[in-house]
Design a protein around this motif. Structure first.
Motif, PDB file in Angstrom:
ATOM      1  N   LEU A  16     -32.949   5.319 -26.464  1.00 48.84           N
ATOM      2  CA  LEU A  16     -31.773   6.245 -27.307  1.00 48.84           C
ATOM      3  C   LEU A  16     -31.895   5.346 -28.702  1.00 48.84           C
ATOM      4  N   SER A  17     -31.186   6.026 -29.660  1.00 46.55           N
ATOM      5  CA  SER A  17     -31.136   5.648 -30.832  1.00 46.55           C
ATOM      6  C   SER A  17     -30.461   4.409 -30.981  1.00 46.55           C
ATOM      7  N   ALA A  18     -30.241   3.780 -32.129  1.00 45.51           N
ATOM      8  CA  ALA A  18     -29.166   2.866 -32.417  1.00 45.51           C
ATOM      9  C   ALA A  18     -27.771   3.288 -32.773  1.00 45.51           C
ATOM     10  N   PRO A  19     -27.833   4.672 -33.324  1.00 45.57           N
ATOM     11  CA  PRO A  19     -26.387   5.219 -33.284  1.00 45.57           C
ATOM     12  C   PRO A  19     -25.779   5.512 -31.860  1.00 45.57           C
ATOM     13  N   ASP A  20     -26.717   5.913 -30.939  1.00 40.83           N
ATOM     14  CA  ASP A  20     -26.316   6.241 -29.929  1.00 40.83           C
ATOM     15  C   ASP A  20     -25.889   5.039 -28.946  1.00 40.83           C
ATOM     16  N   LEU A  21     -26.682   4.096 -29.283  1.00 40.92           N
ATOM     17  CA  LEU A  21     -26.382   2.583 -28.415  1.00 40.92           C
ATOM     18  C   LEU A  21     -25.117   2.096 -29.054  1.00 40.92           C
ATOM     19  N   ALA A  22     -24.724   2.334 -30.277  1.00 44.08           N
ATOM     20  CA  ALA A  22     -23.429   1.700 -30.917  1.00 44.08           C
ATOM     21  C   ALA A  22     -22.333   2.676 -30.413  1.00 44.08           C
ATOM     22  N   GLU A  23     -22.622   4.055 -30.284  1.00 46.01           N
ATOM     23  CA  GLU A  23     -21.491   4.891 -29.759  1.00 46.01           C
ATOM     24  C   GLU A  23     -21.188   4.477 -28.353  1.00 46.01           C
ATOM     25  N   ILE A  24     -22.153   4.283 -27.314  1.00 46.52           N
ATOM     26  CA  ILE A  24     -21.977   3.717 -26.110  1.00 46.52           C
ATOM     27  C   ILE A  24     -21.031   2.349 -26.032  1.00 46.52           C
ATOM     28  N   ALA A  25     -21.513   1.493 -26.930  1.00 43.41           N
ATOM     29  CA  ALA A  25     -20.609   0.259 -27.040  1.00 43.41           C
ATOM     30  C   ALA A  25     -19.136   0.398 -27.383  1.00 43.41           C
ATOM     31  N   ARG A  26     -19.100   1.614 -28.458  1.00 43.51           N
ATOM     32  CA  ARG A  26     -17.746   1.890 -28.987  1.00 43.51           C
ATOM     33  C   ARG A  26     -16.940   2.494 -27.741  1.00 43.51           C
ATOM     34  N   TYR A  35     -17.418   1.920 -24.675  1.00 39.44           N
ATOM     35  CA  TYR A  35     -17.055   0.815 -23.620  1.00 39.44           C
ATOM     36  C   TYR A  35     -16.002   0.161 -23.915  1.00 39.44           C
ATOM     37  N   ALA A  36     -15.994  -0.452 -25.080  1.00 36.72           N
ATOM     38  CA  ALA A  36     -14.788  -1.254 -25.531  1.00 36.72           C
ATOM     39  C   ALA A  36     -13.365  -0.623 -25.626  1.00 36.72           C
ATOM     40  N   GLY A  37     -13.527   0.544 -25.645  1.00 40.18           N
ATOM     41  CA  GLY A  37     -12.259   1.336 -26.011  1.00 40.18           C
ATOM     42  C   GLY A  37     -11.884   2.006 -24.673  1.00 40.18           C
ATOM     43  N   THR A  38     -12.528   1.779 -23.615  1.00 44.80           N
ATOM     44  CA  THR A  38     -11.969   2.370 -22.300  1.00 44.80           C
ATOM     45  C   THR A  38     -11.637   1.433 -21.184  1.00 44.80           C
ATOM     46  N   ASP A  39     -10.870   1.488 -20.408  1.00 45.71           N
ATOM     47  CA  ASP A  39     -10.632   0.775 -19.334  1.00 45.71           C
ATOM     48  C   ASP A  39     -11.017   1.402 -18.105  1.00 45.71           C
ATOM     49  N   PHE A  40     -12.218   0.932 -17.596  1.00 43.74           N
ATOM     50  CA  PHE A  40     -12.697   1.713 -16.461  1.00 43.74           C
ATOM     51  C   PHE A  40     -12.155   1.397 -15.194  1.00 43.74           C
ATOM     52  N   PHE A  41     -11.212   0.383 -15.135  1.00 44.59           N
ATOM     53  CA  PHE A  41     -10.816  -0.067 -13.707  1.00 44.59           C
ATOM     54  C   PHE A  41      -9.150   0.112 -13.690  1.00 44.59           C
ATOM     55  N   TRP A  51     -13.344   6.570 -12.855  1.00 42.81           N
ATOM     56  CA  TRP A  51     -14.878   6.384 -13.358  1.00 42.81           C
ATOM     57  C   TRP A  51     -15.318   7.684 -13.641  1.00 42.81           C
ATOM     58  N   LEU A  52     -14.732   8.967 -13.367  1.00 46.21           N
ATOM     59  CA  LEU A  52     -15.151  10.228 -13.558  1.00 46.21           C
ATOM     60  C   LEU A  52     -14.902  10.562 -15.129  1.00 46.21           C
ATOM     61  N   ALA A  53     -13.669  10.124 -15.657  1.00 49.22           N
ATOM     62  CA  ALA A  53     -13.323  10.231 -16.969  1.00 49.22           C
ATOM     63  C   ALA A  53     -13.992   9.654 -17.865  1.00 49.22           C
ATOM     64  N   GLY A  54     -14.297   8.322 -17.474  1.00 56.07           N
ATOM     65  CA  GLY A  54     -15.391   7.579 -18.517  1.00 56.07           C
ATOM     66  C   GLY A  54     -16.511   8.002 -18.368  1.00 56.07           C
ATOM     67  N   SER A  55     -17.054   8.553 -17.372  1.00 58.93           N
ATOM     68  CA  SER A  55     -18.505   9.118 -17.325  1.00 58.93           C
ATOM     69  C   SER A  55     -18.728  10.567 -18.265  1.00 58.93           C
ATOM     70  N   ARG A  56     -17.495  11.176 -18.246  1.00 61.08           N
ATOM     71  CA  ARG A  56     -17.231  12.124 -18.917  1.00 61.08           C
ATOM     72  C   ARG A  56     -17.414  12.103 -20.709  1.00 61.08           C
ATOM     73  N   GLN A  57     -16.767  10.910 -20.750  1.00 52.83           N
ATOM     74  CA  GLN A  57     -16.672  10.473 -22.466  1.00 52.83           C
ATOM     75  C   GLN A  57     -18.184  10.236 -22.779  1.00 52.83           C
ATOM     76  N   PHE A  58     -18.942   9.528 -22.096  1.00 48.38           N
ATOM     77  CA  PHE A  58     -20.437   9.271 -22.426  1.00 48.38           C
ATOM     78  C   PHE A  58     -21.244  10.661 -22.299  1.00 48.38           C
TER      79      PHE A  58
END
Length: 107
Positions: A85-95, A97-103, A27-34
């Motif tokens: 947040l801007s549309a590009p920021d929301l898209a980056e969050i989605a990207r 999230y989709a590319g990271t295994d958080f569990f 979770w810490l590693a995932g948080s750092r990505q965001f």
């Protein structure tokens, strides 16, 4: 919100004490990505990004963050001044999230 140290220990009453160290690290590693992608060069805090994300979705009218210190109150209050947040920021969050295994697998 970015304030958790890598070696944080949790009180037995804290739900996080029941998660494995590997899960906390994931979770810490995932948080750092965001945080790295979305803190606008230091102009916004991780907590503000999290609140702005919640408020970027029209069905969400409010968010109730946890605050324990006066500076957290000020920080959280500043999130609404920044707007959604801007549309590009929301898209980056989605990207991310989709590319990271958080569990990790639970034993």
């Amino acid at each position: 919100s970015g304030g958790l140290a890598d070696d944080a220990q949790f009180d037995a009453q804290d739900h996080r004490s029941r998660w494995s160290r590997a899960q906390i690290e994931r979770w810490l590693a995932g948080s750092r990505q965001f945080v790295a992608a979305l803190t606008e060069g230091g102009n916004t805090t991780p907590a503000q990004v999290a609140l702005r994300y919640c408020l970027s979705h029209p069905p969400i009218a409010s968010a109730i963050p946890g605050m324990m210190r006066p500076e957290e109150v000020d920080d959280d209050a500043g999130a609404s001044d920044r707007g959604p947040l801007s549309a590009p920021d929301l898209a980056e969050i989605a990207r991310i999230y989709a590319g990271t295994d958080f569990f990790v697998a639970r034993a």
